[in-house]
Design a protein around this motif. Structure first.
Motif, PDB file in Angstrom:
ATOM      1  N   THR A  33     -18.623 -20.370 -18.527  1.00 44.05           N
ATOM      2  CA  THR A  33     -19.806 -19.553 -18.775  1.00 44.05           C
ATOM      3  C   THR A  33     -20.312 -19.001 -17.442  1.00 44.05           C
ATOM      4  O   THR A  33     -20.083 -19.596 -16.387  1.00 44.05           O
ATOM      5  N   THR A  44     -30.557 -15.935 -14.222  1.00 46.58           N
ATOM      6  CA  THR A  44     -29.167 -16.384 -14.061  1.00 46.58           C
ATOM      7  C   THR A  44     -28.955 -17.127 -12.736  1.00 46.58           C
ATOM      8  O   THR A  44     -28.354 -18.205 -12.736  1.00 46.58           O
ATOM      9  N   GLU A  47     -26.171 -27.207 -19.160  1.00 54.03           N
ATOM     10  CA  GLU A  47     -27.287 -26.254 -19.192  1.00 54.03           C
ATOM     11  C   GLU A  47     -28.240 -26.562 -20.346  1.00 54.03           C
ATOM     12  O   GLU A  47     -29.469 -26.511 -20.183  1.00 54.03           O
ATOM     13  N   ASN A  62     -27.698 -25.844 -12.801  1.00 55.70           N
ATOM     14  CA  ASN A  62     -26.466 -26.422 -13.344  1.00 55.70           C
ATOM     15  C   ASN A  62     -25.624 -27.071 -12.237  1.00 55.70           C
ATOM     16  O   ASN A  62     -25.025 -28.134 -12.432  1.00 55.70           O
ATOM     17  N   TYR A  69     -29.391 -19.465 -27.933  1.00 58.54           N
ATOM     18  CA  TYR A  69     -28.990 -18.222 -27.288  1.00 58.54           C
ATOM     19  C   TYR A  69     -28.934 -17.083 -28.304  1.00 58.54           C
ATOM     20  O   TYR A  69     -28.458 -17.265 -29.438  1.00 58.54           O
ATOM     21  N   ASN A 122     -26.152 -16.676 -20.364  1.00 54.00           N
ATOM     22  CA  ASN A 122     -25.106 -17.696 -20.414  1.00 54.00           C
ATOM     23  C   ASN A 122     -23.903 -17.174 -21.201  1.00 54.00           C
ATOM     24  O   ASN A 122     -23.455 -17.760 -22.174  1.00 54.00           O
ATOM     25  N   THR A 124     -23.122 -18.895 -16.048  1.00 58.09           N
ATOM     26  CA  THR A 124     -24.146 -19.633 -15.308  1.00 58.09           C
ATOM     27  C   THR A 124     -23.669 -21.008 -14.856  1.00 58.09           C
ATOM     28  O   THR A 124     -24.471 -21.808 -14.390  1.00 58.09           O
ATOM     29  N   ASP A 125     -22.395 -21.297 -14.975  1.00 66.34           N
ATOM     30  CA  ASP A 125     -21.903 -22.623 -14.598  1.00 66.34           C
ATOM     31  C   ASP A 125     -21.777 -22.728 -13.074  1.00 66.34           C
ATOM     32  O   ASP A 125     -21.091 -21.903 -12.450  1.00 66.34           O
ATOM     33  N   THR A 168     -27.931 -21.081 -12.687  1.00 62.93           N
ATOM     34  CA  THR A 168     -26.663 -21.451 -12.043  1.00 62.93           C
ATOM     35  C   THR A 168     -26.900 -22.535 -10.994  1.00 62.93           C
ATOM     36  O   THR A 168     -26.127 -23.496 -10.886  1.00 62.93           O
TER      37      THR A 168
END
Length: 325
Positions: A239, A293, A59, A300, A105, A151, A241-242, A297
């Motif tokens: 995480t 998000t 990310e 990623n 972040y 994240n 957002t993975d 996602t």
């Protein structure tokens, strides 16, 4: 490219695993040609050189490449210094002047860099607090608005563990027998104040007793996914957002006691440099609101699941949004 003992170990481990679970990507300094879109050339940035950095995970690589391409479209010269190992090293490169800007972040800034113990549950108030304190203490500016993507840290379990123990939320960790209460985590999550030990405390567990030290294995992010998928650990640090969570059919447990901070990314830059080039705020104010998000996602997943290079993931998304051509 990852270097050193850690990367060689990780790559050796990943050689026996699936690409989707591995998630290790080369992050070259290659910058593709782009033309201005809605990001137009800015006279004040012509021939000004910016050094952009990022941390080493997917990310951050994509976000770093987005910054690189945005600055190039605005007419600046850009040096791509993305892919720095660890949050502390990347942040230090900004505060010491070895690099100029990066996405950071809010939760990391508040807890890790500014030493605050209690996260602020409201995203807007958290951003304002970290922005005001960081510029006052360290002369690091945070550009508004932050991206809405979160994240945040999370724990994931595979389908078999989810069914066996009825796991849906972090407080369910206590339902798992001690012998099977095993965790796979990164070294940074293991040591951070907003990481593993704080989470255990918030959920009534104790490292060394209700979670024996031998139940916690430290490993690379990509290896964690495969370890959880194949049952080597019951719980794996991920995480939110993975993209591999969905691709590997992992269940992300709800943080029902709201332990983890909110992690909205924003561009951070030394205050004097921002004063010299205030046009930067307008560039990233176009981009940040688009990074939700679900969007992050999906981006990623294009890198970690589909195998695309982060720089092309960033370029293609920016073209779709009309920022560049």
């Amino acid at each position: 490219m990852l270097t050193g003992r850690r990367s060689r170990t990780a790559l050796a481990a990943c050689a026996a695993l699936t690409l989707a679970g591995c998630g290790l990507k080369p992050a070259s300094a290659f910058i593709p040609d782009v033309e201005p879109g809605s990001i137009r050339p800015i006279p004040g940035l012509k021939d000004v050189t910016f050094r952009v950095t990022s941390k080493e995970f997917t990310e951050q690589l994509i976000l770093g490449k987005i910054a690189v391409l945005a600055l190039k479209a605005a007419g600046a010269k850009v040096k791509d210094h993305t892919n720095v190992q660890g949050s502390a090293s990347a942040r230090r490169s900004i505060t010491t002047g070895n690099n100029d800007l990066m996405w950071e972040y809010t939760g990391t800034g508040w807890i890790t860099y500014l030493g605050q113990e209690n996260p602020i549950p409201d995203a807007g108030r958290q951003f304002t607090a970290v922005r005001d304190l960081d510029v006052r203490k360290n002369h690091i500016a945070w550009l508004a608005p932050p991206a809405p993507l979160n994240n945040t840290y999370a724990l994931a379990v595979n389908a078999a563990a989810q069914r066996k123990y009825g796991l849906t939320k972090l407080s369910d960790m206590a339902k798992v027998p001690v012998a099977q209460r095993t965790f796979c985590v990164e070294s940074e999550f293991f040591s951070r104040n907003d990481g593993m030990r704080g989470m255990f405390k918030a959920y009534g567990l104790n490292y060394g007793s209700t979670v024996p030290s031998g139940n916690v294995l430290q490993m690379n992010t990509g290896v964690i996914f495969n370890a959880v998928q194949h049952g080597r650990c019951t719980f794996g640090e991920v995480t939110a957002t993975d993209g591999r969570n969905k691709a590997l059919h992992l269940t992300v447990l709800d943080d029902d006691r709201r332990f983890f901070p909110i992690y909205n990314p924003a561009i951070t830059i030394r205050e004097p440099l921002l004063r010299a080039h205030p046009e930067l705020t307008g560039i990233f104010a176009q981009i940040a609101p688009k990074l939700t998000t679900p969007v992050m996602t999906a981006l990623n997943a294009k890198a970690d699941v589909d195998g695309n290079d982060p720089v092309f993931v960033a370029r293609d998304w920016m073209r779709q949004q009309g920022f560049i051509k």
